[in-house]
Write an enzyme that holds these catalytic residues in place. Structure first.
Site, PDB file in Angstrom:
ATOM      1  N   SER A  80      11.048  55.109  62.008  1.00  0.00           N
ATOM      2  CA  SER A  80       9.895  55.452  60.968  1.00  0.00           C
ATOM      3  C   SER A  80       9.688  55.277  59.391  1.00  0.00           C
ATOM      4  O   SER A  80      10.699  54.776  59.247  1.00  0.00           O
ATOM      5  CB  SER A  80      10.247  57.192  60.443  1.00  0.00           C
ATOM      6  OG  SER A  80       9.687  57.918  59.623  1.00  0.00           O
ATOM      7  N   SER A 119       6.725  46.156  65.268  1.00  0.00           N
ATOM      8  CA  SER A 119       5.964  46.446  64.680  1.00  0.00           C
ATOM      9  C   SER A 119       4.720  46.401  64.038  1.00  0.00           C
ATOM     10  O   SER A 119       4.627  45.554  62.962  1.00  0.00           O
ATOM     11  CB  SER A 119       6.728  48.237  63.609  1.00  0.00           C
ATOM     12  OG  SER A 119       5.566  48.539  62.867  1.00  0.00           O
ATOM     13  N   TYR A 143      10.498  49.932  56.150  1.00  0.00           N
ATOM     14  CA  TYR A 143      10.457  49.582  57.486  1.00  0.00           C
ATOM     15  C   TYR A 143       9.975  48.714  58.150  1.00  0.00           C
ATOM     16  O   TYR A 143      10.686  48.538  59.022  1.00  0.00           O
ATOM     17  CB  TYR A 143      10.284  51.158  58.482  1.00  0.00           C
ATOM     18  CG  TYR A 143      10.153  50.734  59.912  1.00  0.00           C
ATOM     19  CD1 TYR A 143      11.502  50.756  61.053  1.00  0.00           C
ATOM     20  CD2 TYR A 143       9.028  51.156  60.468  1.00  0.00           C
ATOM     21  CE1 TYR A 143      11.441  51.574  62.460  1.00  0.00           C
ATOM     22  CE2 TYR A 143       9.149  50.606  62.272  1.00  0.00           C
ATOM     23  CZ  TYR A 143      10.676  50.841  62.867  1.00  0.00           C
ATOM     24  OH  TYR A 143      10.287  50.880  64.377  1.00  0.00           O
ATOM     25  N   ARG A 211      -5.856  54.588  64.501  1.00  0.00           N
ATOM     26  CA  ARG A 211      -5.183  54.270  64.608  1.00  0.00           C
ATOM     27  C   ARG A 211      -5.097  53.826  66.488  1.00  0.00           C
ATOM     28  O   ARG A 211      -6.198  54.146  66.679  1.00  0.00           O
ATOM     29  CB  ARG A 211      -3.242  55.060  64.962  1.00  0.00           C
ATOM     30  CG  ARG A 211      -3.131  55.664  63.401  1.00  0.00           C
ATOM     31  CD  ARG A 211      -2.361  55.110  62.958  1.00  0.00           C
ATOM     32  NE  ARG A 211      -1.656  55.217  61.499  1.00  0.00           N
ATOM     33  CZ  ARG A 211      -2.419  55.235  60.982  1.00  0.00           C
ATOM     34  NH1 ARG A 211      -3.683  54.254  60.147  1.00  0.00           N
ATOM     35  NH2 ARG A 211      -1.783  55.760  60.281  1.00  0.00           N
TER      36      ARG A 211
END
Length: 316
Positions: A80, A119, A143, A211
């Site tokens: 997150s 990520s 992150y 996205r």
């Protein structure tokens, strides 16, 4: 017979990887501390795996978990972007120290290959779409910085120690088992549960941010293919894992609303610090290196996800 270690085996993606390996008849060891993973995810699998309840920050425990292992699928993390913005130190130790401990354990015990859950947020908000692995990373929040540092560590251990490593940059993975009722939940899970409860979901920003939503089964397949890819094509490299399609949050809301027969409009809130505005992947590198081909598309993935949440939360 090969032995596999799955870190974060009680988590959303980790539990699906663990289940798929079991279904293939593999020998699996799992490691999780249940900080974000769920016991319910792992309960049906526990009789069929060797499970170690431990924290990735515990170097000795991680080294022990790596003993006798051929392959590691490193899914364990404190995920997150918003969580990392609020508490960067805890996020740092879990994600960076934890990854270092996995690499050291793998090196100590002669593991053949480590596949790392990286990520897509590493790309940041730089111009240029689709995102290609050759772009210079521009992570924004703690992150993605931690995940980017993990990638560099992976590459270093390949170049310096000869440990085969593969990094998979996940693009907005969604599907069954994703936690829906946390402030850090993925948008698909959160929206679905809120609509099921008759609540209007909150979209941060104008909803036109895009996205590359990727159903979890595609991510699992990518991990297993990356394990099997030839070293000369995959070792030390980074690959996008996505579908190569862009869908806005507004579009996503409308599809979910139709699936759930939800008649209300969403609530729009302010943009969140650290969020990436748009995301779209080029997946040709993964396709060419190890045959990755996403099988489950956006709408079918949403349909499967909604059906699962209906079953799990029908009395919620």
């Amino acid at each position: 017979m090969s032995r596999y270690l799955v870190t974060g085996c009680a988590g959303f993606i980790g539990s699906w990887i663990t289940q798929t390996l079991i279904e293939r008849g593999e020998t699996v060891r799992g490691l999780d501390n249940y900080e974000t993973g769920l016991r319910a995810n792992l309960a049906p699998l526990l009789p069929q795996i060797e499970f170690l309840e431990a924290d990735l920050r515990n170097a000795d425990a991680v080294a022990s978990a790596c003993e006798g292992v051929d392959y590691i699928l490193h899914q364990g993390a404190l995920p997150s972007v918003p969580r990392s913005v609020l508490d960067p130190r805890t996020s740092h130790t879990a994600n960076l120290d934890g990854t270092f401990n996995v690499l050291e354990g793998a090196r100590l015990h002669g593991v053949k290959r480590v596949v790392f859950a990286a990520s897509s947020s590493a790309y940041g908000n730089q111009p240029g779409f689709p995102r290609v692995e050759t772009m210079v990373p521009m992570p924004i929040a703690p992150y993605p910085v931690q995940k980017m540092a993990g990638e560099l560590y992976m590459r270093s251990y390949w170049q310096v120690y000869g440990l085969e490593t593969v990094c998979l940059r996940y693009f907005n993975i969604f599907g069954p088992r994703q936690v829906p009722d946390s402030p850090y939940s993925g948008v698909m899970a959160r929206f679905t549960l809120q609509m099921m409860r008759g609540e209007r979901p909150v979209i941060f920003g104008d909803g036109e941010q895009g996205r590359d939503f990727t159903y979890v089964e595609n991510a699992v397949a990518a991990n297993l293919l990356a394990l099997e890819g030839p070293a000369e094509k995959v070792a030390g490299r980074v690959f996008n894992v996505a579908c190569g399609e862009r869908h806005t949050l507004n579009q996503t809301f409308r599809v979910l609303a139709e699936l759930l027969n939800f008649k209300e409009e969403p609530v729009y809130g302010p943009e969140r610090a650290g969020d990436v505005k748009d995301s779209l992947a080029d997946i040709n590198a993964a396709r060419e290196a190890f045959g990755y081909d996403p099988r489950i598309g956006f709408k079918e993935g949403l349909r499967r996800t909604v059906e699962w949440y209906k079953e799990q939360y029908r009395t919620a």
